[in-house]
Design a protein around this motif. Structure first.
Motif, short mmCIF file in Angstrom:
data_model
loop_
_atom_site.label_atom_id
_atom_site.label_comp_id
_atom_site.label_asym_id
_atom_site.label_seq_id
_atom_site.Cartn_x
_atom_site.Cartn_y
_atom_site.Cartn_z
N TYR A 46 -15.40 -2.85 -1.65
CA TYR A 46 -15.00 -1.48 -1.06
C TYR A 46 -13.79 -1.24 -2.13
O TYR A 46 -13.68 -1.91 -3.04
CB TYR A 46 -14.42 -1.38 0.21
N ILE A 47 -13.54 0.10 -2.31
CA ILE A 47 -12.49 0.50 -2.91
C ILE A 47 -11.40 1.34 -2.18
O ILE A 47 -11.76 1.59 -1.12
CB ILE A 47 -12.87 1.63 -4.16
N ALA A 48 -10.15 1.32 -2.45
CA ALA A 48 -9.07 1.82 -1.81
C ALA A 48 -8.02 2.41 -2.32
O ALA A 48 -7.64 1.78 -3.64
CB ALA A 48 -8.69 0.73 -0.67
N PRO A 49 -7.31 3.36 -1.79
CA PRO A 49 -6.11 3.65 -2.59
C PRO A 49 -4.76 3.07 -2.96
O PRO A 49 -4.81 2.47 -1.55
CB PRO A 49 -6.08 5.21 -2.30
N TYR A 94 -0.29 -1.13 -11.36
CA TYR A 94 -1.03 -0.26 -10.25
C TYR A 94 0.02 0.96 -9.99
O TYR A 94 1.14 0.64 -9.38
CB TYR A 94 -1.44 -1.25 -9.04
N TYR A 95 -0.39 1.97 -10.03
CA TYR A 95 0.47 3.10 -9.74
C TYR A 95 -0.02 3.86 -8.37
O TYR A 95 -1.19 3.74 -8.01
CB TYR A 95 0.47 4.21 -10.76
N SER A 96 1.12 4.45 -7.87
CA SER A 96 0.71 5.39 -6.83
C SER A 96 -0.74 6.23 -7.02
O SER A 96 -0.15 7.09 -7.90
CB SER A 96 1.85 5.95 -5.98
N GLY A 97 -1.55 6.41 -6.13
CA GLY A 97 -2.72 7.24 -6.45
C GLY A 97 -3.89 6.58 -7.03
O GLY A 97 -4.79 6.96 -7.07
N ASP A 98 -3.66 5.48 -7.44
CA ASP A 98 -4.69 4.52 -8.38
C ASP A 98 -5.95 4.32 -7.11
O ASP A 98 -5.16 4.01 -5.98
CB ASP A 98 -4.30 3.22 -8.84
N TRP A 99 -7.10 4.10 -7.24
CA TRP A 99 -8.06 3.57 -6.69
C TRP A 99 -8.07 2.18 -6.87
O TRP A 99 -8.37 1.92 -8.38
CB TRP A 99 -9.23 4.26 -6.49
N VAL A 100 -8.33 0.92 -6.36
CA VAL A 100 -8.67 -0.35 -6.86
C VAL A 100 -10.08 -0.81 -6.34
O VAL A 100 -10.33 -0.43 -4.80
CB VAL A 100 -7.60 -1.19 -6.57
N PHE A 101 -10.65 -1.49 -6.77
CA PHE A 101 -11.77 -2.29 -6.53
C PHE A 101 -11.35 -3.70 -5.68
O PHE A 101 -10.52 -4.32 -6.21
CB PHE A 101 -12.75 -2.72 -7.73
N VAL A 102 -11.95 -3.75 -4.57
CA VAL A 102 -11.43 -5.03 -3.83
C VAL A 102 -12.60 -5.98 -3.48
O VAL A 102 -13.87 -5.37 -2.84
CB VAL A 102 -10.80 -4.55 -2.60
N HIS A 103 -12.55 -7.11 -3.58
CA HIS A 103 -13.49 -7.99 -3.16
C HIS A 103 -13.11 -8.64 -1.64
O HIS A 103 -12.12 -9.42 -1.69
CB HIS A 103 -13.85 -9.15 -4.06
#
Length: 151
Positions: free
Chosen positions: A68-71, A81-90
């Motif tokens: 999933y992705i999450a902000p 990682y900055y506020s507002g970035d979206w990251v890929f998560v396993h």
């Protein structure tokens, strides 16, 4: 013999349908679940117990293993990682020391580096946080989902 002719006719009909469709080979769409509640890179973001993911359409393939992705919300993981970035998560409940992960603690979700017995912020203004048995790993961060991924 009749059954064979029917199968061949169906296969030819199906192939003709596929061949006549106009499909652009340059257009790709990758559907990835996304949670809108941010993970805190700071003082904490309340985890939504009943939140369900929304499907996001990406135009580039996400990293292999993306669940999933999450902000991200906050500045404790800057400059990575900055506020507002979206990251890929396993999604996983264990990550190696030195990896960036999503952790559930005190009812909040955090994005932090796993250290030996501590969770580490990359911003020096934030002290490491001692890990205990109540802290649960929720996933491994695979990288930033920047704007080039979105349609």
């Amino acid at each position: 013999e009749e059954a064979r002719r029917v199968r061949v006719a169906k296969a030819v009909s199906q192939r003709e349908k596929i061949e006549t469709k106009e499909i652009s080979p340059e257009v790709y769409c990758y559907i990835v679940p996304a949670f809108s509640s941010p993970m805190s890179a700071g003082t904490g973001t309340l985890a939504e117990e009943d939140e369900y993911p929304e499907d996001f359409r990406l135009r580039k393939a996400p990293p292999r293993g993306t669940s999933y992705i999450a902000p991200v919300n906050g500045e404790s993981m800057e400059p990575d990682y900055y506020s507002g970035d979206w990251v890929f998560v396993h999604a996983t409940n264990e990550i190696p020391i030195g990896s960036i992960g999503v952790f559930f603690m005190d009812g909040d979700l955090f994005i932090k580096e796993r250290g030996k017995g501590v969770l580490i912020s990359h911003n020096p203004d934030y002290e490491p946080r001692k890990m205990d048995e109540s802290i649960r790993c929720q996933g491994l961060v695979l990288g930033v989902c920047d704007e080039s991924y979105f349609e």
